[in-house]
Design an enzyme around this catalytic site. Structure first.
Site, PDB file in Angstrom:
ATOM      1  CB  ALA A 155       4.269  -7.567   1.841  1.00 18.96           C
ATOM      2  CB  CYS A 156       8.023  -7.693  -1.183  1.00 21.59           C
ATOM      3  SG  CYS A 156       8.002  -9.485  -0.957  1.00 21.59           S
ATOM      4  CB  SER A 157       6.517  -2.476  -0.869  1.00 17.36           C
ATOM      5  OG  SER A 157       6.378  -2.945  -2.190  1.00 17.36           O
TER       6      SER A 157
END
Length: 373
Positions: A155-157
């Site tokens: 995801a966002c990481s």
């Protein structure tokens, strides 16, 4: 083990941008039409009337003023509110590959390297446009890189986790240099008809070249001096879209097949987690928080970044210490912290240190401590 540096970054920015004013006009037109079409059911208490949005609401909730998208017309078409991105033939370059190649070539140029110097490509992003062949392998082929590639999704990481994977490959001697690319077409999984999230995301692609320090010649080198990853399961940010959807037709097209989150819970959970991970990563690198000159934080929400910086520093961070790009780009998922790093690094002097940190669904948090060479 081999010392590792970030030696180049690149950024692809779509040509089209949507302002808050344009977005609100479209959303409110949809709300008006929905309430009109369902007036009887709303009056009978069978449905709830939708509430309009406003630029003031969006900016207070997020700090976002605009966002770049791959297709503006489809997003602002009240009858559609989904980007128009036509499928391409199998022998054509895919759209995510096209974005990644632009960003990757910038990163290579900035690092003073060519495809012959790179041994691996990692495509790290929240959503891949297909399951296979891996996007990374297509990007590798388009760039003419002889080596290997694979996709990863945290995801966002994703970008910071990709950096970790690249560092491991270089330290082990498996690769001299690794290209991490983050093509994010977040407009495709956003529910543009949801008041609480219709403004959150934007599209972009970043690229990071990571290589052995003894081979690096770039004038823009950052030594990686600390790195930490953390995950903790949570349903508070979720998207149920996947290949098994066809096995239960009742779920096809339902809102849970798009991005959704419980924003207040995410805020409450993630801010202290991110602050703790940053602080502990800095300490494990043998540094103090006051030794950090810059925080390139994930660009999801301005209020989150302000609080995280305050928890770390015990005071408000200055705009120079924690630069913001989400006002222009919105949340570009894994690309956000890298866009901030790409745009706000050249003024740092040799020996100054910074932190790249991402946080998002999972929950997932990735923290990278770097020192300007």
């Amino acid at each position: 083990m081999n010392q590792v540096v970030i030696s180049g970054t690149g950024l692809y920015t779509p040509a089209e941008s949507v302002s808050n004013e344009e977005l609100v006009a479209c959303f409110n037109a949809y709300v008006e039409q929905y309430n009109h079409d369902n007036a009887a059911a709303i009056a009978a208490g069978e449905l709830t009337a939708l509430e309009g949005s406003s630029t003031a609401f969006i900016e207070k909730a997020s700090g976002i003023q605009s966002r770049y998208v791959m297709n503006k017309e489809g997003v602002l078409d009240v009858k559609r509110m989904v980007p128009r991105i036509p499928e391409r033939a199998d022998d054509e370059q895919s759209i995510m590959c096209e974005m990644a190649v632009v960003a990757a070539r910038q990163a290579l140029e900035r690092a003073g390297k060519t495809a012959a110097d790179v041994d691996a490509v990692l495509c790290a992003a929240s959503n891949m446009q297909r399951a296979y062949p891996a996007m990374a392998v297509e990007i590798q082929n388009a760039l003419g890189i002889d080596g290997y590639g694979f996709d990863m999704n945290v995801a966002c990481s994703s970008a910071t986790f990709g950096i970790q994977a690249a560092v491991g490959a270089i330290q082990s001697g498996q690769a001299r240099a690794v290209l991490v690319v983050n093509p994010e077409i977040t407009s495709g999984h956003l529910n543009w008809r949801d008041r609480d999230s219709h403004f959150i995301f934007g599209d972009a692609c970043t690229a990071i070249l990571i290589e052995r320090a003894d081979l690096a010649t770039s004038a823009h080198q950052f030594e990686i001096v600390g790195l930490k990853l953390k995950t903790q399961f949570s349903n508070n940010i979720r998207n149920n879209f996947g290949f098994l959807n066809r096995a239960d037709e009742s779920g096809v097209g339902q809102p849970d097949k798009l991005f959704r989150q419980q924003g207040r819970k995410v805020f409450k959970d993630v801010c202290p987690m991110a602050a703790e991970v940053i602080t502990s990563t800095v300490q494990q690198a043998g540094l103090a928080v006051n030794d950090i000159s810059r925080f390139w934080l994930h660009q999801a929400n301005l209020n989150m970044n302000l609080l995280i910086a305050r928890l770390i520093l015990g005071r408000d961070a200055t705009p120079e210490e924690s630069p913001t790009i989400l006002n222009e780009y919105a949340n570009t998922s894994s690309a956000g912290s890298i866009i901030a790093f790409h745009k706000y690094q050249d003024d740092l002097q040799s020996g100054q240190q910074g932190v790249i940190c991402s946080f998002g669904a999972g929950y997932s948090i990735g923290c990278v401590v770097v020192r300007k060479r």
